[in-house]
Design an enzyme around this catalytic site. Structure first.
Site, mmCIF file in Angstrom:
data_model
loop_
_atom_site.group_PDB
_atom_site.id
_atom_site.type_symbol
_atom_site.label_atom_id
_atom_site.label_comp_id
_atom_site.label_asym_id
_atom_site.label_seq_id
_atom_site.Cartn_x
_atom_site.Cartn_y
_atom_site.Cartn_z
ATOM 1 C CD GLU A 147 -2.705 -1.142 2.559
ATOM 2 O OE1 GLU A 147 -3.906 -1.399 2.463
ATOM 3 O OE2 GLU A 147 -2.159 -0.897 3.641
HETATM 4 C C1 NGO Z 1 -3.849 -4.573 4.970
HETATM 5 C C2 NGO Z 1 -2.875 -3.446 5.247
HETATM 6 C C3 NGO Z 1 -2.614 -3.251 6.737
HETATM 7 C C4 NGO Z 1 -3.914 -3.257 7.521
HETATM 8 C C5 NGO Z 1 -4.663 -4.540 7.241
HETATM 9 C C6 NGO Z 1 -5.989 -4.580 7.975
HETATM 10 C C7 NGO Z 1 -1.782 -5.241 4.427
HETATM 11 C C8 NGO Z 1 -0.730 -6.115 3.934
HETATM 12 N N1 NGO Z 1 -1.705 -3.934 4.549
HETATM 13 O O1 NGO Z 1 -2.965 -5.694 4.855
HETATM 14 O O2 NGO Z 1 -1.918 -2.038 6.922
HETATM 15 O O3 NGO Z 1 -3.629 -3.162 8.880
HETATM 16 O O4 NGO Z 1 -4.912 -4.723 5.861
HETATM 17 O O5 NGO Z 1 -6.721 -5.725 7.744
#
Ligand code: NGO
Length: 523
Positions: free
Chosen positions: A337
């Site tokens: 992300e």
């Molecule tokens: C995503 C995000 C995290 C969040 C999570 C919550 C990934 C790999 N990046 O997973 O920052 O905490 O969802 O479910």
């Protein structure tokens, strides 16, 4: 004196009553090993219909003088002594033991990564053998599950401690079986992490991934960049005080884990999810201005400055210090992300960081987005959201760690009434989290491409150990079984009965679990 004449019919009734009462008062003797509820389900179990007893005469014999084997024997003794009230001793055996519990390595050649084991139980001897100490440890976890749930209680229990006779032969399907704990959004101290290690290793998981940094906090002391923890570790989601592990505390966690054959994998998330670092050191920002500390739960707004040399000096220092604390093979570099990083900056950034990790003697693990970059064949992409990313990693020869959010994310709510957790990927009830196969989940990604399975617990909504346990149990035992037991031997209708009997074990271990209505729980 009246000579009472015995009525033969009533004498028979009294006799029958005595026999029946004896039967009723005798604790149930386990006599069929194949009926035991072992999670993860072993590869093969056969029964011989008798039972082995643990009593005041029992000792644990370990082969030879190896301190490592003695420690495993002592681990078992420490699990048996409180509830049995016995003082079972661990003794070095120079010859094959003929009574008691005997832990032995097969042959002379130790195979370190080999977690297979065999338990042969006869009336007088319980013999556990393996090709490595790790295998013996896995066998010890099975032995705990062969005893009544009360064995997990801390004080002496009345009862007979018997194990049905027969043979268990067992080995894992995948070599990486783990969970992730997000200690960045909410911080969890050393004692909580140790309990978490105990709980996952009870189900034969062998890896704990610690998400050590994120926008909301930096949790591992880096001696060359001290503000990361003094400032960046000072808070957490919601604004309360955060916390961090000193390097000494972290090493203590690593050692505790390694004594339980669990490898710790440290994650420093980058280039996004870095607000805590960007708040601690102004020079890591492209505009040279330190950011404010952040205690919300949005994602995707922060990025290290990928164009500055100091960024790579920073990463090299962090990775070097972490690598020195890490006996395991991987450093997790995050990579998820990074919405605030341009794609043309992200791609070379990940490649540079991959080189830094390798130069520090470790291998790269990263969330599936890292496959946008050129991956080395020994790097591993953690599939959490994008099958396309995962396939791109496989096409480059990299391996996959399977963590699909809709199946393995332990922070997903069970249903719409669950008070903790999120539901952006799915609501995950117990059947949904169990009924799937890592090797067929993504077309084109098969067993040969997969290192294993990991269940992450993100902690935006989870603030203490009780809440951790509520989200993790009872889903984690099922994920542990998916990683250990071949899909061909797994079946939901059979599993849910086994899981139900573990309710009594959860209770004995003080685990605050979600009592799903899908399961008939033993109390
Ligand atoms: C995503 C995000 C995290 C969040 C999570 C919550 C990934 C790999 N990046 O997973 O920052 O905490 O969802 O479910």
């Amino acid at each position: 004196m009246v000579n009472k004449k015995q009525n033969p019919a009533s004498a028979f009734a009294v006799l029958l009553l005595i026999v029946l009462m004896q039967f009723a008062c005798t604790p149930k003797v386990p006599s069929d090993l194949t009926k035991e509820s072992i999670i993860p389900k072993p590869v093969s179990v056969t029964a011989t219909g008798d039972y082995f007893s643990i009593d005041e005469k029992t000792a644990i014999f370990v082969q030879g003088e190896s301190p490592e084997l003695k420690n495993i024997g002592q681990f078992l003794a420490d699990r048996l002594n409180p509830a049995t009230g016995l003082a079972i001793e661990v003794k070095a055996a120079t010859a094959e033991a003929s009574t008691g519990i005997y832990l032995t390595l097969n042959g002379t050649e130790i195979k370190p990564g080999d977690e297979s084991y065999e338990i042969v139980i006869s009336k007088k001897l319980l013999k556990l053998s393996a090709n490595s100490p790790a295998g013996l440890f896995m066998g010890v976890q099975t032995i705990r599950q062969l005893l009544p749930a009360g064995i997990e209680l801390a004080s002496k229990q009345e009862g007979l401690w018997q194990i049905a006779t027969g043979t268990i032969t067992d080995a894992p399907e995948y070599s990486y079986r783990g969970s992730m704990l997000d200690v960045a959004r909410h911080f969890f101290g050393v004692a909580d992490v140790k309990r978490y290690i105990d709980l996952i290793s009870y189900y034969k998981m062998n890896t704990l991934h610690l998400h050590l940094s994120d926008d909301q906090g930096w949790r591992i002391e880096i001696k060359s960049w001290p503000n990361l923890t003094t400032h960046g570790g000072s808070t957490q989601v919601g604004g309360k005080a955060g916390g961090f592990y000193t390097q000494e505390q972290y090493s203590d966690i690593v050692k505790y884990a390694s004594d339980r054959y669990v490898t710790i994998i440290p994650e420093i998330d980058m280039p996004g999810h870095t607000n805590a670092a960007l708040a601690s050191y102004a020079e890591l920002n492209c505009d040279g201005k330190a950011r404010e500390l952040y205690t919300g739960t949005e994602v995707g707004f922060s990025t290290l400055c990928t164009k500055k040399d100091v960024t790579y000096k920073f990463i090299d220092d962090v990775v070097r210090e972490l690598a020195a604390l890490t006996p395991g093979p991987y450093i997790h570099i995050g990579g998820d992300e990074s919405h605030a990083t341009k794609k043309e900056d992200y791609i070379p950034f990940i490649e540079k960081v991959q080189d830094i990790v390798i130069a520090n003697g470790k291998l790269v693990l990263g969330w599936d987005e890292i496959s946008l970059s050129k991956l080395k064949a020994n790097s591993v992409a953690q599939y959490w959201a994008s099958a396309e990313n995962a396939k791109r990693a496989v096409a480059q020869g990299a391996k996959i760690l399977i963590s699909p959010a809709a199946k393995t994310y332990l922070d997903m709510q069970y249903d719409s009434t669950t008070k903790l957790g999120l539901h952006w990927a799915a609501y995950i009830e117990i059947d949904s989290s169990y009924i799937w196969d890592p090797a067929t989940l993504v077309p084109g990604i098969g067993k040969e491409n997969i290192v294993g399975v990991e269940a992450p617990l993100w902690s935006e909504t989870v603030t203490n150990m009780e809440e951790i346990e509520y989200m993790v149990f009872p889903r984690l035992p099922g994920i542990a079984e998916i990683a250990w037991t071949p899909a061909s031997s797994r079946n939901w209708d059979e599993y849910k009965v086994r899981l139900g009997t573990h309710g009594a074990r959860f209770t004995a271990m003080g685990i605050d679990y979600y009592p799903s209505k899908q399961i008939n729980w033993a109390k």
